[in-house]
Write a protein that holds these residues in place. Structure first.
Motif, mmCIF file in Angstrom:
data_model
loop_
_atom_site.group_PDB
_atom_site.id
_atom_site.type_symbol
_atom_site.label_atom_id
_atom_site.label_comp_id
_atom_site.label_asym_id
_atom_site.label_seq_id
_atom_site.Cartn_x
_atom_site.Cartn_y
_atom_site.Cartn_z
ATOM 1 N N ASP A 131 2.950 -56.608 10.352
ATOM 2 C CA ASP A 131 2.656 -55.209 10.652
ATOM 3 C C ASP A 131 1.175 -54.914 10.353
ATOM 4 O O ASP A 131 0.599 -55.489 9.439
ATOM 5 C CB ASP A 131 3.536 -54.317 9.774
ATOM 6 C CG ASP A 131 3.460 -52.876 10.183
ATOM 7 O OD1 ASP A 131 4.063 -52.544 11.225
ATOM 8 O OD2 ASP A 131 2.795 -52.092 9.503
ATOM 9 N N GLY A 132 0.623 -54.004 11.165
ATOM 10 C CA GLY A 132 -0.789 -53.634 10.972
ATOM 11 C C GLY A 132 -1.697 -54.628 11.662
ATOM 12 O O GLY A 132 -2.823 -54.855 11.229
ATOM 13 N N SER A 133 -1.197 -55.207 12.773
ATOM 14 C CA SER A 133 -1.910 -56.342 13.362
ATOM 15 C C SER A 133 -3.295 -55.987 13.897
ATOM 16 O O SER A 133 -4.126 -56.874 14.051
ATOM 17 C CB SER A 133 -1.055 -57.009 14.428
ATOM 18 O OG SER A 133 -0.448 -56.039 15.233
ATOM 19 N N SER A 134 -3.562 -54.681 14.128
ATOM 20 C CA SER A 134 -4.913 -54.350 14.605
ATOM 21 C C SER A 134 -5.942 -54.577 13.494
ATOM 22 O O SER A 134 -7.142 -54.524 13.737
ATOM 23 C CB SER A 134 -4.964 -52.912 15.125
ATOM 24 O OG SER A 134 -4.659 -52.031 14.087
ATOM 25 N N TYR A 191 -6.682 -43.689 4.126
ATOM 26 C CA TYR A 191 -5.894 -44.186 5.270
ATOM 27 C C TYR A 191 -6.459 -45.528 5.712
ATOM 28 O O TYR A 191 -7.587 -45.616 6.175
ATOM 29 C CB TYR A 191 -5.926 -43.179 6.421
ATOM 30 C CG TYR A 191 -4.978 -43.539 7.549
ATOM 31 C CD1 TYR A 191 -3.593 -43.468 7.362
ATOM 32 C CD2 TYR A 191 -5.453 -43.974 8.786
ATOM 33 C CE1 TYR A 191 -2.716 -43.812 8.384
ATOM 34 C CE2 TYR A 191 -4.572 -44.308 9.816
ATOM 35 C CZ TYR A 191 -3.206 -44.223 9.599
ATOM 36 O OH TYR A 191 -2.334 -44.558 10.614
ATOM 37 N N ASN A 208 -3.495 -40.490 9.841
ATOM 38 C CA ASN A 208 -4.557 -40.654 10.829
ATOM 39 C C ASN A 208 -4.953 -39.271 11.323
ATOM 40 O O ASN A 208 -4.311 -38.699 12.200
ATOM 41 C CB ASN A 208 -4.052 -41.527 11.987
ATOM 42 C CG ASN A 208 -5.155 -41.784 13.005
ATOM 43 O OD1 ASN A 208 -6.185 -41.091 13.007
ATOM 44 N ND2 ASN A 208 -4.943 -42.764 13.849
ATOM 45 N N MET A 256 0.456 -50.004 7.724
ATOM 46 C CA MET A 256 1.522 -49.284 7.025
ATOM 47 C C MET A 256 1.855 -49.877 5.655
ATOM 48 O O MET A 256 2.057 -49.154 4.680
ATOM 49 C CB MET A 256 2.784 -49.217 7.889
ATOM 50 C CG MET A 256 3.800 -48.269 7.315
ATOM 51 S SD MET A 256 5.368 -48.337 8.161
ATOM 52 C CE MET A 256 6.139 -46.847 7.542
ATOM 53 N N TYR A 273 3.159 -40.251 9.296
ATOM 54 C CA TYR A 273 2.825 -40.510 10.690
ATOM 55 C C TYR A 273 3.685 -39.544 11.480
ATOM 56 O O TYR A 273 4.818 -39.836 11.848
ATOM 57 C CB TYR A 273 3.040 -41.973 11.118
ATOM 58 C CG TYR A 273 2.072 -42.280 12.245
ATOM 59 C CD1 TYR A 273 2.165 -41.624 13.458
ATOM 60 C CD2 TYR A 273 0.997 -43.152 12.058
ATOM 61 C CE1 TYR A 273 1.233 -41.829 14.464
ATOM 62 C CE2 TYR A 273 0.061 -43.365 13.060
ATOM 63 C CZ TYR A 273 0.191 -42.697 14.262
ATOM 64 O OH TYR A 273 -0.736 -42.894 15.243
ATOM 65 N N GLU A 297 10.262 -50.326 10.347
ATOM 66 C CA GLU A 297 9.144 -49.702 9.626
ATOM 67 C C GLU A 297 9.682 -48.511 8.813
ATOM 68 O O GLU A 297 9.599 -48.486 7.595
ATOM 69 C CB GLU A 297 8.048 -49.251 10.605
ATOM 70 C CG GLU A 297 7.324 -50.440 11.245
ATOM 71 C CD GLU A 297 6.196 -50.052 12.188
ATOM 72 O OE1 GLU A 297 5.125 -50.679 12.096
ATOM 73 O OE2 GLU A 297 6.377 -49.168 13.050
ATOM 74 N N LYS A 300 4.812 -42.750 15.993
ATOM 75 C CA LYS A 300 4.457 -44.104 16.438
ATOM 76 C C LYS A 300 5.336 -45.175 15.807
ATOM 77 O O LYS A 300 5.627 -46.199 16.396
ATOM 78 C CB LYS A 300 3.000 -44.392 16.067
ATOM 79 C CG LYS A 300 2.566 -45.783 16.416
ATOM 80 C CD LYS A 300 1.139 -46.075 16.005
ATOM 81 C CE LYS A 300 0.750 -47.474 16.479
ATOM 82 N NZ LYS A 300 -0.537 -47.900 15.958
#
Ligand code: FDP
Length: 350
Positions: A124-127, A247, A215, A251, A267, A283, A277
């Motif tokens: 998770d959080g791959s960006s 932030y 965000n 996650m 979120y 999640e 999202k």
């Protein structure tokens, strides 16, 4: 060599010892859950090692690209998914797997089947992978009644029916946070031993918090109560100090900080994404389970998050989770807004 100190070092509460202790408190237990968990732990160790090597091994290339040796490269999230799917199936204790990476659920072949369904986001959080920011694996576990007669409904259950949930954060250290329904415990990987050691026993989230995590780039599309809540975090009207904003956009990392320091992670829904999202099964549910077990709360904007009954495996939901009092505030604002909408002859401008 200080033998006494070395001997002391071996008297550690490893995750294996912890789980076996828990198991011995249930004499009817056949050890299946302990075996399943040891496979999840193995998956986490493997992914942790891959994440640590990512920069060196160029594992962060696009899936499908070839490296200099002519081998096909796997993106870390694709690789992590394969690792967990294999680890879970080979445990012989799973029957349905739902992964963020796979469109369809995986039904394990009957000879390898066990009683557990595992829902997970392998990375998770791959960006955040390419810039070395903390990322993690999130998982939740359900149990079926009859492993020979399973349907997708076994995983389309409210989060309160989960038996266990947790996450592993690949950050400055590798930390596995787990709840089997009686509190929350955190284990840190000792790389020299290759073992997760109990470092954060019985985690309790502070009742109030000084941090909000959201965000804010989406603020122009938020609904009234969310806007009001965040305004209050910044400009409190009760003489309190303003809250700090933190932030990361990953996650696991944002929730981990919230769990340890208190505060709120949200979120929310917005005009562009009315369902928010984040994904319900792997999640929202596991993180809500952990929050409640640590004394906090998790709310979707309409109901207790763990009461939600998903109808699709990749369903999304808005989520507000964290310290008890912070979530109470959001709940009150949502309720107020609902009352106003019901009493108002004209629709409120969102
Ligand atoms: P990512 O897109 O990087 O995979 O659901 C995934 C997630 O990260 C969460 O880990 C994170 O909390 C959230 O999305 C971040 O979303 P925004 O970039 O929209 O803030």
């Amino acid at each position: 060599m200080d033998h006494e100190a070395e001997a002391h070092r071996t008297d550690l509460m490893t995750i294996t010892r912890y789980v076996l202790n828990e198991q011995s408190r249930h004499p009817e237990s056949r050890g299946d859950f302990s075996i399943l968990l040891s496979h999840i732990v193995l998956g986490c160790k493997f992914v942790c090692s891959s994440v640590n090597k990512a920069g060196l091994a160029k594992l962060i290339g696009l899936a499908g690209e070839t490296n200099v040796q002519g081998e096909e490269q796997k993106k870390l999230d694709v690789l992590s998914n394969e690792v967990f799917v294999k680890a879970l199936i080979s445990s012989g204790r799973t029957c349905i797997l739902v992964s963020e990476e796979d469109e369809e659920a995986t039904f394990v072949d009957p000879p390898l089947r066990g009683r557990y369904c595992v829902v997970f986001d392998p990375l998770d959080g791959s960006s955040n992978i390419d810039c070395g920011v903390s990322i993690g694996t999130i998982f939740g576990v359900y149990m079926v009644k009859d492993k020979d007669d399973v349907t997708l409904d076994e995983v389309l259950q409210p989060g309160k029916n989960m038996l266990a949930a947790g996450y592993c954060m690949y950050g400055s250290s590798c930390t596995l946070v787990l709840s089997t329904g009686s509190g929350v415990n955190g284990f840190t990987l000792d790389p020299s031993l290759g073992e997760f050691i109990l470092t954060h026993p019985d985690i309790k989230i502070p009742k109030k918090g000084k941090i909000y995590s959201v965000n804010e780039g989406n603020a122009k599309n938020w609904d009234g109560p969310t806007t009001k809540y965040v305004e209050k975090c910044k400009f409190p009207n009760d003489g309190a100090s303003p809250k700090s904003l933190r932030y990361i956009g990953s996650m696991v990392a944002d929730v981990h900080r919230t769990l340890l320091y208190g505060g709120i992670f949200l979120y929310p829904a917005d005009k562009k994404s009315p369902n928010g999202k984040l994904r319900v099964l792997y999640e929202v549910f596991p993180m809500s389970f952990l929050m409640e077990q640590a004394g906090g709360q998790a709310f979707t904007g309409k109901q207790r998050a763990l009461d939600l009954v998903p109808t699709k495996i990749h369903q999304r939901s808005p989520i507000f989770l964290g310290s008890y009092d912070e979530v109470e505030e959001i709940k009150a604002l949502m309720e107020q807004n609902l009352l106003q909408v019901m009493l108002s002859p004209l629709p409120l401008v969102m």
